[in-house]
Write an enzyme that holds these catalytic residues in place. Sequence first.
Site, PDB file in Angstrom:
ATOM      1  N   PHE A 116       1.028  -1.549  -0.142  1.00  0.00           N
ATOM      2  CA  PHE A 116       0.285   0.021   0.317  1.00  0.00           C
ATOM      3  C   PHE A 116       0.659   1.596  -0.043  1.00  0.00           C
ATOM      4  O   PHE A 116       2.053   1.497   0.241  1.00  0.00           O
ATOM      5  CB  PHE A 116      -0.984  -0.195   1.492  1.00  0.00           C
ATOM      6  CG  PHE A 116      -1.793  -0.698   1.121  1.00  0.00           C
ATOM      7  CD1 PHE A 116      -3.480  -1.426   0.147  1.00  0.00           C
ATOM      8  CD2 PHE A 116      -1.711  -2.541   1.403  1.00  0.00           C
ATOM      9  CE1 PHE A 116      -4.092  -2.442   0.075  1.00  0.00           C
ATOM     10  CE2 PHE A 116      -2.445  -3.626   1.622  1.00  0.00           C
ATOM     11  CZ  PHE A 116      -3.646  -3.351   0.981  1.00  0.00           C
ATOM     12  N   CYS A 117       0.839   2.176  -0.665  1.00  0.00           N
ATOM     13  CA  CYS A 117       1.266   3.733  -1.213  1.00  0.00           C
ATOM     14  C   CYS A 117       1.286   4.308  -1.125  1.00  0.00           C
ATOM     15  O   CYS A 117       0.152   4.899  -1.432  1.00  0.00           O
ATOM     16  CB  CYS A 117       2.464   2.894  -2.602  1.00  0.00           C
ATOM     17  SG  CYS A 117       1.799   0.960  -2.949  1.00  0.00           S
ATOM     18  N   THR A 118       1.771   5.451  -1.362  1.00  0.00           N
ATOM     19  CA  THR A 118       1.609   6.777  -1.871  1.00  0.00           C
ATOM     20  C   THR A 118       2.431   6.954  -3.292  1.00  0.00           C
ATOM     21  O   THR A 118       3.740   7.151  -3.014  1.00  0.00           O
ATOM     22  CB  THR A 118       1.536   7.709  -0.716  1.00  0.00           C
ATOM     23  OG1 THR A 118       0.390   8.048   0.343  1.00  0.00           O
ATOM     24  CG2 THR A 118       0.891   9.859  -1.668  1.00  0.00           C
ATOM     25  N   ARG A 163       7.923   8.022  -3.426  1.00  0.00           N
ATOM     26  CA  ARG A 163       6.953   7.072  -3.429  1.00  0.00           C
ATOM     27  C   ARG A 163       6.913   6.673  -1.785  1.00  0.00           C
ATOM     28  O   ARG A 163       8.038   6.570  -1.592  1.00  0.00           O
ATOM     29  CB  ARG A 163       6.468   5.798  -5.035  1.00  0.00           C
ATOM     30  CG  ARG A 163       7.815   5.291  -3.940  1.00  0.00           C
ATOM     31  CD  ARG A 163       7.883   3.584  -3.959  1.00  0.00           C
ATOM     32  NE  ARG A 163       7.163   2.882  -4.701  1.00  0.00           N
ATOM     33  CZ  ARG A 163       6.179   2.546  -4.268  1.00  0.00           C
ATOM     34  NH1 ARG A 163       4.992   2.517  -3.757  1.00  0.00           N
ATOM     35  NH2 ARG A 163       5.516   1.580  -5.413  1.00  0.00           N
ATOM     36  N   ASN A 164       6.135   6.535  -1.296  1.00  0.00           N
ATOM     37  CA  ASN A 164       5.698   5.629  -0.216  1.00  0.00           C
ATOM     38  C   ASN A 164       5.805   4.541  -0.257  1.00  0.00           C
ATOM     39  O   ASN A 164       4.442   4.255  -0.502  1.00  0.00           O
ATOM     40  CB  ASN A 164       5.457   6.829   1.102  1.00  0.00           C
ATOM     41  CG  ASN A 164       6.170   7.879   1.331  1.00  0.00           C
ATOM     42  OD1 ASN A 164       6.671   8.524   1.640  1.00  0.00           O
ATOM     43  ND2 ASN A 164       5.146   8.611   2.088  1.00  0.00           N
TER      44      ASN A 164
END
Length: 380
Positions: free
Chosen positions: A129-131, A146-147
Site C-alpha cells: 500500500f503506497c503513496t 513514492r512511499n
Amino acid sequence: MWCRFPGHPMAWLCLLMVLLVPCSLSSSSDVPDFDPPLYNISLDLPPQQRWEPVLKHYNSTYLRELLTSIINQLVPKWALAVICPLAEMDLESVVREPYAGEIRGLSRGLGMCAADVLILNLAYEAAAFCTSIIAQDENGNIYHGRNMDYHFGETLRKITLDLNFVKDGQIAYTGTAFMGYVGLWTGQSPYKFTVSGNQRVHGDWWRSAVSAFLMRSSPVSWLMRDALNDAEDYQSAKHQLSTTPIIAKVYYIMAGTMPGEGVIITRDRLGSADILPLDPLNGEWFRVVTNYEPTTTPHPYDYRRILAKEAMNATGQANINLDTIYEVLSVNHVLNHNTLYTTVMSAAFPEKYKTRMRNKVEQIGFFQPFPKHHSSKNFI
Ligand SMILES: *[C@@H]1O[C@H](CO)[C@@H](O)[C@H](O)[C@H]1NC(C)=O
Ligand SMILES: *[C@@H]1O[C@H](CO)[C@@H](O)[C@H](O)[C@H]1NC(C)=O
Ligand SMILES: *[C@@H]1O[C@H](CO)[C@@H](O)[C@H](O)[C@H]1NC(C)=O
C-alpha cells in the site's frame, strides 16, 4: 505445506513467533531512518547465478526464518496447496524466464524450495500500500516520489535493498526490492522513465490473482521490471504497462524526462481502466495516488492523499524538486506507521535515485487503514 521443511526445528519456532508477535502496527523500534544497502545484479550472468553475490551479504539461516515467517503470515493455506505442487514439479512450465531461473537460484542459495520462493513473490505482491507523486516544475523537469506502506514493515525493513541491474558494464535500470523478490515496485530506467506501483485491490487478492497467475498473466511487479528492462522509451513503457495482462488490479505511476511526461495508469487485469496524464498547461502540474481511484473519495480515515495534495499546493510548482517531494512524503499521515521506505527519483538525473528506510515512531492520530483487530490474512 508438504513442500516446506516440516522437519526443520526452526519452522516451529517461527510459527510460534508469528502467533505471539502482533503485526507491525502496534510495535515500533527506535531504529532511525537509514539508507538500504545497494547491490549490483549482473544481467550478463545466467538467471540462476545472478543473486548469489547478493545472498553472500546475508545470513542465510536468518533469511530463511524471516522469509518463512512472511509466508506463514500472508499466504492462505489453499493457495500453498494449489501452487506448491505445480511449482515443485516443473517451475519452468509455470513461470517464464528470467524469473524462473532467478527463483531457482534464490531457492538454492536460501536452502528453501522453489515453490516457497515463488509463493513468497506472490505474497509480497498481495500486501503493498503506497503513496505515489509525480510532478513537473516550472522549468519542465519531471520528478517522482513514492512511499511504500506495508503492514508488516518491521520484518521487511531488514531485507529491503536498492539494486542496480547491470548489463555490459552499464546500469540498465535501478530498483528497490526485498530479498527473495524478483519483481520491482519502484524503479528507474536511466534517461527514459521512472515507475512505481500502488495496490488497487481491496478484498480478496489471492483468489483472482492465483487463477490469473496459473493462466500465465504476469505478476504486476514482474511487468514493471519487464518495462524497465525492455522499453525503448517512455511511450513504449507506457504502452507495455497499459496493455499487458497482469494478475491483479494496480495503479502504475510513470514519469518521463520531457515536459508533460507523467501518467497514472489505472489497471484492470486485462487492460487500462483509466489513463490520467499530468496536464501542466491546465494547472495540473502534479498527481498524487494512494490506493483509491484518482476520481473517488478515499476511505474517511485515510488522509494520505488529501494531505499530500495540500502539501504539494503549499510547496508550489516553483519550489518542487526531489527534496521537497521527500518533505511532502514525510508529512504526518502521508508518512505513517506502515511506511517502510520513501524513494525519490527523476529519470533525467538517474544518479539522484534515493531510497530511505523510514521509521515513524510517534503515534499519528487515527490514520488506521487496516483495523487493528484484523489479522493480515483477513485483510488480504
Ligand atoms: C545466523 O542466524 C541464525 C538464526 O538467526 C543464528 O542462530 C546464527 O548465529 C547466525 N549466524 C551468524 C554467523 O551470525
Ligand atoms: C556496479 O556496477 C557499476 C556499473 O558497471 C559499477 O560502476 C560499480 O562499480 C558496480 N558496483 C559494485 C559494488 O560492484
Ligand atoms: C490545490 O490547489 C488547486 C489549485 O489552486 C485547487 O484546485 C485544489 O483544490 C487544491 N487542493 C488541495 C487539496 O488543497
